[in-house]
Write an enzyme that holds these catalytic residues in place. Structure first.
Site, short mmCIF file in Angstrom:
data_model
loop_
_atom_site.label_atom_id
_atom_site.label_comp_id
_atom_site.label_asym_id
_atom_site.label_seq_id
_atom_site.Cartn_x
_atom_site.Cartn_y
_atom_site.Cartn_z
N TYR A 211 45.85 59.65 19.70
CA TYR A 211 44.63 60.62 19.71
C TYR A 211 45.11 62.01 20.37
O TYR A 211 45.64 61.95 21.27
CB TYR A 211 43.72 59.96 20.36
CG TYR A 211 42.89 59.00 20.01
CD1 TYR A 211 42.60 58.71 18.51
CD2 TYR A 211 42.46 57.81 20.71
CE1 TYR A 211 41.80 58.01 17.88
CE2 TYR A 211 41.70 56.73 20.17
CZ TYR A 211 41.56 56.69 18.75
OH TYR A 211 40.85 55.80 17.84
N LYS B 79 39.94 35.30 44.63
CA LYS B 79 38.96 35.98 44.07
C LYS B 79 39.72 36.95 42.62
O LYS B 79 40.70 36.94 42.75
CB LYS B 79 38.55 36.89 45.00
CG LYS B 79 39.33 38.06 45.52
CD LYS B 79 38.86 38.77 46.90
CE LYS B 79 40.01 39.42 47.67
NZ LYS B 79 39.55 40.48 48.72
C1 LIG Z 1 40.38 40.00 49.82
C2 LIG Z 1 40.36 39.39 51.02
C3 LIG Z 1 41.63 38.73 51.56
C4 LIG Z 1 42.98 38.74 51.05
O1 LIG Z 1 43.58 40.21 51.42
P1 LIG Z 1 44.80 40.26 50.83
O2 LIG Z 1 45.29 41.82 51.68
O3 LIG Z 1 44.97 40.27 49.55
O4 LIG Z 1 45.78 39.39 51.61
C5 LIG Z 1 41.23 38.11 52.88
N1 LIG Z 1 39.94 38.23 53.37
C6 LIG Z 1 38.87 38.77 52.76
C7 LIG Z 1 37.52 38.82 53.58
C8 LIG Z 1 39.04 39.42 51.66
O5 LIG Z 1 38.22 39.91 51.16
#
Ligand SMILES: *Cc1c(COP(=O)(O)O)cnc(C)c1O
Length: 370
Positions: free
Chosen positions: A263, A38
């Site tokens: 700045y 993601k």
């Molecule tokens: C983002 C996410 C993960 C991964 O989590 P990490 O802490 O990065 O390993 C797993 N399951 C769900 C539902 C997530 O949203």
């Protein structure tokens, strides 16, 4: 070195594959690994990372949005992709057409999916066991099964999952409580004749430290990229950081005592010194809060970042060192014997390494180092 821009990200695909292997070594044979890609693979570049993660043995990928899933499909990535959130009803025919696996946990989505489907849709059921964010609340599972799920004739629940409230503190009793509730939920499903073949719960931290949470598949994200989910999580030593952030010095100038830089002159020279300007700023995800509060490697030495971080540039105090335009600076990663980490930046910003890498902007090219 980048041919595309004067500031860029390098992705070490050998390290990425090695991290998948490290995580796979912690799970039993037959347990699947769903690589969470993601948010553009936590800023690392979704398509290229997804390919490497799959080649290294992941059995599935997970994303949040339909657009994220479609980016992978359009790139020709065909293995299963799980949406961790529910899709908008308008996108359902698209996900079915492209074989993207939906997650369900509300009545309207279930009904919309059931209405659009012309043959049984394989879906995962998200159960909220205590994070109190998304998913069917465990206390309402029975009613959900008897109501919306029973009437959705075209939906086949092939997966059931939950998500932990702690990503960094796996000894917390809440994790045990969530696991117990998830076990009860699976029993409740079974009594209703639903036995999902893919039961899953483990984020990176649980993949590394809680074999009792592995079930049929683990779902690591941050650890794939070589970052620790938190300082207390064990078994992170073998993880190798995947991302480096680099830039070429755009200009070098000598400033005199009393000269202000950037700045609002939030930094003023106390002595004559050499200032190097780097061509990236907060539009690239280099937070403005790093004003007068970061280090940068040039020629293998850590120098202080100085002055206000602007949208497209910021400065580095190089003292009396010889710096040349075009020279490579490292903002995250290793140069010579020195290393700067996403963890250090997270500490300076009062956040976590996840946010540091995820906010690196799309306008930085992602390049393959290996
Ligand atoms: C983002 C996410 C993960 C991964 O989590 P990490 O802490 O990065 O390993 C797993 N399951 C769900 C539902 C997530 O949203």
């Amino acid at each position: 070195m980048s041919q595309l821009r004067d500031a860029w990200i390098e992705i070490d695909h050998d390290a990425l594959a090695a991290n998948v292997a490290t995580l796979r070594a912690r799970i039993a044979p037959g347990v699947g690994l769903c690589g969470v890609v993601k948010a553009n693979a936590y800023g690392h570049g979704a398509v290229a990372c997804a390919r490497t993660i799959l080649e290294a043995g992941a059995t599935m990928l997970a994303v949040i949005t339909v657009d994220e899933a479609m980016e992978l499909r359009v790139a020709g990535i065909t293995p299963p992709i799980l949406l961790l959130h529910e899709p908008a009803p308008q996108r359902i025919s698209e996900i079915l057409e492209h074989g993207i696996t939906p997650t369900v946990f509300t009545r309207p989505t279930l009904a919309a999916l059931d209405a659009v489907a012309s043959r049984p849709v394989r879906a995962h059921l998200k159960i909220d066991t205590g994070l109190n964010r998304l998913g069917v609340p465990f206390r309402e599972l029975e009613a959900f099964i008897e109501g919306p799920l029973a009437s959705a004739r075209n939906i086949s629940i092939i997966g059931a999952f939950t998500h932990f409230a702690f990503a960094d503190e796996l000894a917390n009793p809440v994790i045990d409580q969530q696991l117990a509730r998830f076990g009860d939920a699976l029993e409740t499903l079974k009594r209703a004749g639903i036995e999902p073949e893919l039961r899953h719960a483990a984020n990176s931290a649980a993949t590394l430290s809680r074999p009792d949470a592995h079930f049929d598949m683990v779902r690591p994200g941050v650890a794939l990229y070589g970052l620790s989910p938190g300082p207390k999580v064990p078994n992170t030593d073998a993880l190798r950081p995947v991302l480096s952030l680099k830039a070429r010095v755009a200009q070098v100038k000598r400033v005199q005592p009393g000269d202000g830089v950037s700045y609002a002159h939030r930094w003023v020279a106390q002595r004559e010194t050499t200032v190097a300007t780097l061509p990236l700023g907060y539009a690239d995800g280099w937070a403005r809060a790093l004003t007068n509060n970061a280090r940068v490697l040039i020629d293998g030495v850590a120098h202080d970042a100085i002055g206000t971080v602007t949208m497209d540039s910021f400065a580095v105090d190089c003292g009396d060192m010889d710096v040349t335009v075009g020279e490579e600076a490292v903002l995250i990663g290793t140069q010579g014997d020195a290393t700067l980490t996403a963890d250090e930046l997270a500490e300076r910003l009062g956040t976590i390494n996840y946010e540091v890498v995820t906010r690196l902007a799309a306008r930085l090219p992602r390049e393959r180092r290996s």
